[in-house]
Design a protein around this motif. Structure first.
Motif, mmCIF file in Angstrom:
data_model
loop_
_atom_site.group_PDB
_atom_site.id
_atom_site.type_symbol
_atom_site.label_atom_id
_atom_site.label_comp_id
_atom_site.label_asym_id
_atom_site.label_seq_id
_atom_site.Cartn_x
_atom_site.Cartn_y
_atom_site.Cartn_z
ATOM 1 N N PHE A 63 -41.862 75.521 36.533
ATOM 2 C CA PHE A 63 -41.044 74.341 36.784
ATOM 3 C C PHE A 63 -39.939 74.668 37.796
ATOM 4 C CE2 PHE A 63 -37.138 71.935 35.514
ATOM 5 C CZ PHE A 63 -37.503 70.736 36.113
ATOM 6 N N LYS A 64 -39.262 75.804 37.592
ATOM 7 C CA LYS A 64 -38.203 76.212 38.521
ATOM 8 C C LYS A 64 -38.778 76.526 39.903
ATOM 9 C CE LYS A 64 -34.845 78.030 35.199
ATOM 10 N NZ LYS A 64 -34.115 79.239 34.735
ATOM 11 N N THR A 65 -39.964 77.123 39.922
ATOM 12 C CA THR A 65 -40.611 77.444 41.199
ATOM 13 C C THR A 65 -40.911 76.167 41.979
ATOM 14 O OG1 THR A 65 -41.605 79.456 40.279
ATOM 15 C CG2 THR A 65 -42.619 78.550 42.270
ATOM 16 N N ILE A 66 -41.424 75.161 41.276
ATOM 17 C CA ILE A 66 -41.747 73.886 41.917
ATOM 18 C C ILE A 66 -40.474 73.192 42.413
ATOM 19 C CG2 ILE A 66 -42.591 71.535 41.428
ATOM 20 C CD1 ILE A 66 -44.726 72.953 39.627
ATOM 21 N N GLN A 67 -39.410 73.259 41.628
ATOM 22 C CA GLN A 67 -38.128 72.694 42.061
ATOM 23 C C GLN A 67 -37.657 73.337 43.370
ATOM 24 O OE1 GLN A 67 -35.692 73.326 38.462
ATOM 25 N NE2 GLN A 67 -35.187 71.141 38.563
ATOM 26 N N LYS A 68 -37.734 74.662 43.413
ATOM 27 C CA LYS A 68 -37.288 75.397 44.606
ATOM 28 C C LYS A 68 -38.172 75.100 45.812
ATOM 29 C CE LYS A 68 -35.184 79.187 41.983
ATOM 30 N NZ LYS A 68 -35.295 80.616 41.588
ATOM 31 N N LYS A 98 -40.200 67.922 31.291
ATOM 32 C CA LYS A 98 -39.251 68.040 32.416
ATOM 33 C C LYS A 98 -39.990 68.112 33.749
ATOM 34 C CE LYS A 98 -38.554 73.044 31.756
ATOM 35 N NZ LYS A 98 -37.529 74.090 31.484
ATOM 36 N N LEU A 99 -41.160 68.760 33.774
ATOM 37 C CA LEU A 99 -41.935 68.808 35.019
ATOM 38 C C LEU A 99 -42.470 67.422 35.370
ATOM 39 C CD1 LEU A 99 -43.342 70.200 37.361
ATOM 40 C CD2 LEU A 99 -45.173 70.881 35.796
ATOM 41 N N ASN A 129 -41.274 64.506 34.422
ATOM 42 C CA ASN A 129 -40.160 63.632 34.809
ATOM 43 C C ASN A 129 -39.629 63.969 36.200
ATOM 44 O OD1 ASN A 129 -40.165 62.118 32.450
ATOM 45 N ND2 ASN A 129 -38.829 63.564 31.377
ATOM 46 N N PHE A 130 -39.628 65.243 36.549
ATOM 47 C CA PHE A 130 -39.163 65.662 37.869
ATOM 48 C C PHE A 130 -40.053 65.068 38.960
ATOM 49 C CE2 PHE A 130 -39.097 68.697 41.451
ATOM 50 C CZ PHE A 130 -37.730 68.678 41.737
ATOM 51 N N ILE A 131 -41.360 65.127 38.752
ATOM 52 C CA ILE A 131 -42.296 64.566 39.727
ATOM 53 C C ILE A 131 -42.161 63.040 39.784
ATOM 54 C CG2 ILE A 131 -44.756 64.238 40.259
ATOM 55 C CD1 ILE A 131 -45.249 67.040 39.093
ATOM 56 N N LYS A 132 -41.987 62.444 38.617
ATOM 57 C CA LYS A 132 -41.882 60.983 38.533
ATOM 58 C C LYS A 132 -40.650 60.462 39.266
ATOM 59 C CE LYS A 132 -42.779 59.271 34.479
ATOM 60 N NZ LYS A 132 -42.615 58.884 33.052
ATOM 61 N N ASN A 133 -39.569 61.239 39.233
ATOM 62 C CA ASN A 133 -38.288 60.750 39.756
ATOM 63 C C ASN A 133 -37.928 61.255 41.146
ATOM 64 O OD1 ASN A 133 -37.666 59.248 37.385
ATOM 65 N ND2 ASN A 133 -37.085 61.147 36.353
ATOM 66 N N ASN A 134 -38.861 61.936 41.821
ATOM 67 C CA ASN A 134 -38.566 62.453 43.147
ATOM 68 C C ASN A 134 -39.673 62.109 44.140
ATOM 69 O OD1 ASN A 134 -36.017 64.362 43.058
ATOM 70 N ND2 ASN A 134 -37.165 64.764 41.178
ATOM 71 N N ALA A 135 -39.309 61.422 45.196
ATOM 72 C CA ALA A 135 -40.279 61.112 46.254
ATOM 73 C C ALA A 135 -40.571 62.398 47.026
ATOM 74 C CB ALA A 135 -39.711 60.048 47.183
ATOM 75 N N GLY A 136 -41.787 62.508 47.489
ATOM 76 C CA GLY A 136 -42.144 63.695 48.269
ATOM 77 C C GLY A 136 -42.791 64.791 47.454
ATOM 78 N N ILE A 137 -42.930 64.560 46.153
ATOM 79 C CA ILE A 137 -43.681 65.475 45.298
ATOM 80 C C ILE A 137 -44.681 64.635 44.517
ATOM 81 C CG2 ILE A 137 -41.857 65.431 43.515
ATOM 82 C CD1 ILE A 137 -42.795 68.295 42.767
ATOM 83 N N VAL A 138 -45.948 65.067 44.521
ATOM 84 C CA VAL A 138 -47.033 64.254 43.969
ATOM 85 C C VAL A 138 -47.904 65.085 43.036
ATOM 86 C CG1 VAL A 138 -49.086 62.896 44.555
ATOM 87 C CG2 VAL A 138 -47.082 62.816 46.047
#
Length: 431
Positions: free
Chosen positions: A265-270, A296-297, A299-308
């Protein structure tokens, strides 16, 4: 020569077959953590489970190992005093035996402790494991790394080598560990009963609580449904695409060999933070998703454009050609990209980075440099001859044989495979 083998559930029975041959000329010893899986060969040191009255000294730093322990990270194990108990017991046994070679996996906590002890005492610890490609081969990896020890030094003919490369590029072959395994209902029930009885007999250190396991499995199914509801099935060819294939967890591939990046999850965030406008990060789930998917992963994808998110039923075959850059920690995709000349970066340095078109990324902040190279058609590529040389590097640092257990692959205990594997052990001894 003194061999010390480390018990690892059903894998123990595979190594037991090897030991039946080795013990004719060598001393065989075992360290057994789970007495439900006893070998039949050699001298066995079965470590009793600690009791509440056992005095435990936490006089050694084991935090590095705790980071990779499945029970601590995935199954809500709170106490960790048993780490220090087993460290003391294993250290005492190894100090007494002083084996020449220790053989085991780098998965369970007692194996990771053994690796730590062997490294301190300068005793060789080898983890025989599939080398992925060419198929039907394995390497002896040193300690808790992906660095091979020795090798067959076998060189493929150009005809055979180019045929293997074509099959990998066209995705006509799969690594041995990806082959479908079908357990009979009887064997599956038998295995679950063995794990449950093992847990209630006192083995709660590698075996999770049945209730915790049930809860985790229920959450896993929920996460898979939520993921696929959010996910799509295709790549937008109008934007620069970066693909991160999730690695299944818990698994030594990521939790141990890829330890600095074990928190995916942290790797994908970075990774996401390094992208610019017009660039999309696609996250492909493992077809056999386990516990790497999380709320959390998602929700992170759901709430951020540019990650699919990509759906579970999206095959790598269907998207491989459309991806501009692949990013992986220790995934097999790196080898497949090398032979297909697809741009790939790895976050952990391995043998794969010997290929010029597989870049080791020392820092995620350097990702844009590699993206720019791809955009400018400057990313390294390799010739047909260089692909052949790289394949021979994989071939020469590995041996013929399948490392598995009879539940996963009944062929691993066939006389033919035992002979192949034994030949590899003999080769290692000569080194």
């Amino acid at each position: 020569m003194k061999f010390l083998f480390i018990e690892n559930r059903y894998k123990t029975y595979f190594y037991d077959e090897i030991c039946k041959h080795l013990e004719k000329e060598h001393e065989i010893y075992w360290i057994v953590q789970n007495p439900k899986f006893l070998p039949q060969t050699g001298d066995i040191y079965s470590i009793p489970f600690p009791s509440k009255k056992t005095k435990i000294n936490k006089d050694v730093d084991l935090s590095y190992i705790l980071e990779s322990d499945r029970q601590q990270q995935f199954f809500n194990k709170k106490a960790n005093s048993y780490f220090y108990y087993y460290h003391h017991k294993i250290n005492t046994i190894i100090q007494r035996l002083r084996p020449d070679i220790v053989i085991g996996e780098s998965t369970a906590f007692h194996e990771l402790l053994t690796i730590n002890i062997c490294r301190t005492l300068d005793i060789l610890y080898l983890n025989p494991s599939t080398c992925r490609y060419p198929i039907g081969r394995f390497s002896f990896y040193q300690y808790d790394t992906l660095t091979p020890f020795g090798g067959s030094n076998q060189i493929l003919s150009k005809e055979e080598g180019y045929n293997i490369i074509d099959n990998i590029i066209n995705r006509n072959v799969k690594p041995d560990y990806m082959k479908t395994v079908s357990f009979s209902r009887i064997n599956s029930i038998s295995d679950k009963l063995k794990m449950i009885t093992s847990y209630y007999s006192g083995e709660s250190y590698n075996t999770p609580s049945p209730w915790i396991k049930f809860t985790k499995e229920r959450k896993k199914k929920k996460h898979i449904k939520l993921w696929d509801k959010l996910a799509i099935s295709s790549i937008d060819k109008n934007k620069f695409s970066v693909l991160y294939p999730l690695q299944m967890q818990p698994e030594a591939n990521i939790d141990v060999w890829g330890r600095p990046y074990r928190d995916q999850f942290k790797t994908i965030q970075k990774l996401y933070k390094q992208l610019k406008e017009g660039e999309t990060l696609y996250v492909k789930p493992n077809p056999k998703s386990k516990y790497e998917l999380s709320d959390k992963l998602i929700n992170f994808i759901k709430n951020n454009a540019g990650i699919v998110a990509l759906r579970h039923d999206v095959s790598m075959n269907s998207i491989f050609a459309d991806i501009d850059l692949f990013v992986t920690v220790t995934g097999t995709i790196a080898i497949e990209c090398i032979f297909a000349n697809k741009p790939v970066v790895t976050l952990v340095k391995t043998l794969n980075n010997k290929a010029a078109n597989c870049i080791y990324l020392k820092d995620l902040k350097l990702l844009q440099e590699q993206i720019l190279k791809v955009r400018n058609h400057d990313f390294p590529s390799i010739s047909k001859e260089e692909k052949f040389d790289f394949l021979n590097l994989l071939n020469s640092t590995s041996y013929k044989g399948i490392i598995s257990d009879s539940r996963s692959d009944i062929n691993c205990v066939s006389s033919n495979n035992i002979i192949k594997t034994l030949k590899a052990f003999n080769s290692v001894m000569s080194n």
